[in-house]
Design a protein around this motif. Structure first.
Motif, short mmCIF file in Angstrom:
data_model
loop_
_atom_site.label_atom_id
_atom_site.label_comp_id
_atom_site.label_asym_id
_atom_site.label_seq_id
_atom_site.Cartn_x
_atom_site.Cartn_y
_atom_site.Cartn_z
N SER A 37 20.62 -12.06 24.97
CA SER A 37 21.11 -10.72 25.28
C SER A 37 20.00 -9.75 25.67
O SER A 37 20.26 -8.58 25.94
CB SER A 37 21.88 -10.17 24.07
OG SER A 37 21.02 -10.06 22.95
N THR A 74 26.42 -15.92 24.76
CA THR A 74 26.57 -15.19 26.02
C THR A 74 25.20 -14.71 26.47
O THR A 74 24.53 -13.95 25.76
CB THR A 74 27.52 -14.00 25.86
OG1 THR A 74 28.81 -14.47 25.49
CG2 THR A 74 27.63 -13.22 27.17
N SER A 76 23.68 -12.36 28.38
CA SER A 76 23.99 -11.08 29.03
C SER A 76 22.76 -10.35 29.55
O SER A 76 22.89 -9.34 30.24
CB SER A 76 24.74 -10.18 28.05
OG SER A 76 23.98 -9.98 26.87
N THR A 111 26.52 -13.85 31.88
CA THR A 111 27.02 -12.62 32.51
C THR A 111 25.90 -11.77 33.08
O THR A 111 26.16 -10.89 33.90
CB THR A 111 27.82 -11.78 31.51
OG1 THR A 111 26.98 -11.44 30.39
CG2 THR A 111 29.04 -12.54 31.00
#
Length: 451
Positions: A37, A74, A76, A111
């Motif tokens: 992240s 994730t 990100s 993402t």
């Protein structure tokens, strides 16, 4: 001048980010999830086999479900480089069963944008199932994946391919819990030397949601095949429980598994959905998948030096597709379906043959298509398979199902395979050069020249 200044500023910012990237050394999945992240780092993970359950336990899944946390990790962050060479993460599929995620959710999700991932292996293990998600989705923009390997498992039922349906379609006989491999929805994604070994009913590599400028090079997709005779020999299980009823009719008009065919147990090696613009495949291979390259998007696709081996159908293309120096066999099913217009196809027909039933080498419909078919150097098929001009693919692409007629106008075909040609009544204004015989011509204004 203003535009040039903007470009210069962006370039300087990118250089500055690269110069100030922090080198991070990690040795756990927990640390990988932490830095996923963050932005602007170079993360190097110690080689080794890591179990995802050492980071996420089965007992923790209900809490994640309540928080709508359906991705395990994730990524990100932006502008990161992940050095994951020699890193393998074992993914217990029972985690997915315990998590109870919604359909089409992803286990690992990218993402963020402008990241580079090198060398990671994700391996599914265990007897759990997914309700229809993917192992990895690349959703951010401008990401690059190098040498990523996925071993996919965790679907129900597995062992029949799409004989009993694909999902929610009303014709579906057995409801599937699909589990796919690698989904690209982010534009400007590049994949180099990525490999996917699929032991699940689901796609290998696929592209959706209007992604643009997606590039695959030296990528490999592999499934497993099984004969329909072997399926029919079952005396218990999901297929037996539905009396082997299929969702498509066979050539006799019956909805039943038919002996003599070969089925892939996964879906497609490389697949597109929707208006995907500027997608390019170079030196990619699909083996034992349902379709090798099912690229029916009508916004242009380019393939160079690609190969299919033992697929149910090899190449399936729509409008404006370009295939150059590609090759494949018709061992278990047709080599090519053309359903669009303005395609430019150059295919080499491999000589591989089997005892399985195959009913056509190629079907062509559409307008103003150019198709060149060649034999592998010094090797030709011995069994004759017709090239069908003015015919559609069978229903759902299923080899057991019959072909229909389709309008075909302005085709230019050069056939150097020795295979016969059949021309249907909906073909017109076509030019055909062939070294194979013409076994039927019901078309209008068809010019035929024998080589």
């Amino acid at each position: 001048m203003k535009k040039r200044l903007t470009i210069l500023i962006i370039g300087l910012l990118c250089i500055s980010t690269a110069l100030h990237a922090t080198d991070i050394k990690i040795n756990s999945v927990r640390e990988l999830a932490e830095y996923a992240s963050k932005s602007g780092n170079v993360i190097t993970m110690a080689p080794g086999v890591y179990r995802l359950t050492d980071y996420l336990t089965i007992d923790s899944m209900w809490g994640r479900h309540e928080r709508n946390e359906f991705s395990y990790i994730t990524f990100s962050g932006n502008n990161n480089v992940f050095h994951l060479e020699g890193v393998e993460i074992e993914v217990d599929t029972k985690l997915r069963t315990a998590l109870k995620p919604p359909i089409h959710s992803d286990e690992f999700l990218i993402t963020g944008s402008d990241n580079t991932f090198n060398g990671l292996t994700l391996r599914c293990k265990g007897e759990g199932t997914s309700p229809g998600g993917t192992v990895l989705q690349v959703a951010g923009k401008g990401n690059t994946l190098n040498d990523i390997t996925l071993y996919v498992a965790g679907s129900f039922p597995y062992g029949y391919g799409d004989l009993f349906g694909k999902g929610k379609a009303k014709e579906t006989v057995i409801r599937h819990k699909k589990h796919s491999g690698l989904l690209v929805t982010g534009s400007d994604t590049k994949l180099y030397r990525c490999k996917l070994y699929n032991r699940s009913f689901g796609h290998c590599f696929f592209v959706q949601r209007n992604a643009e400028n997606v590039y695959f090079e030296d990528c490999y997709a592999e499934g497993v095949v099984r004969s329909t005779d072997d399926i029919l020999a079952e005396t218990s299980g999901p297929a037996y429980d539905v009396n082997f009823r299929t969702w498509t009719k066979n050539r006799e008009g019956k909805y039943v598994v038919t002996p003599g065919y070969m089925k892939s147990l996964c879906e497609d090696g490389f697949r597109t959905y929707g208006p995907i613009k500027n997608i390019h495949f170079k030196n990619c291979t699909a083996k034992n998948t349902r379709a090798g390259f099912e690229l029916r998007t009508n916004t242009g696709v380019r393939l160079e030096n690609c190969t299919t081996i033992g697929t149910e159908r090899a190449y399936w293309v729509g409008d404006d597709a370009v295939l150059k120096n590609c090759k494949g066999d018709a061992n278990y099913g047709p080599l090519l379906f053309v359903e669009g217009s303005n395609v430019d196809v150059e295919l080499i027909v491999d000589s591989a043959e089997s005892d399985r039933l195959v009913h056509a080498l190629v079907t062509v419909q559409g307008a103003n298509n150019l198709v060149v078919l060649k034999s592998a150097q010094g090797k030709r098929r011995k069994k004759e398979l017709p090239i069908l001009i003015g015919y559609t693919h069978p229903m759902h692409g299923e080899s057991m199902s019959p072909f229909d007629e389709g309008e075909t106008i302005g085709l230019q075909l050069r056939n150097e395979t020795g295979m016969p040609i059949k021309i249907g009544p909906k073909a017109s204004n076509c030019e055909i050069i062939t070294d194979g015989k013409v076994i039927g011509n019901e078309g209008k204004q068809i010019k035929i020249k024998q080589i």
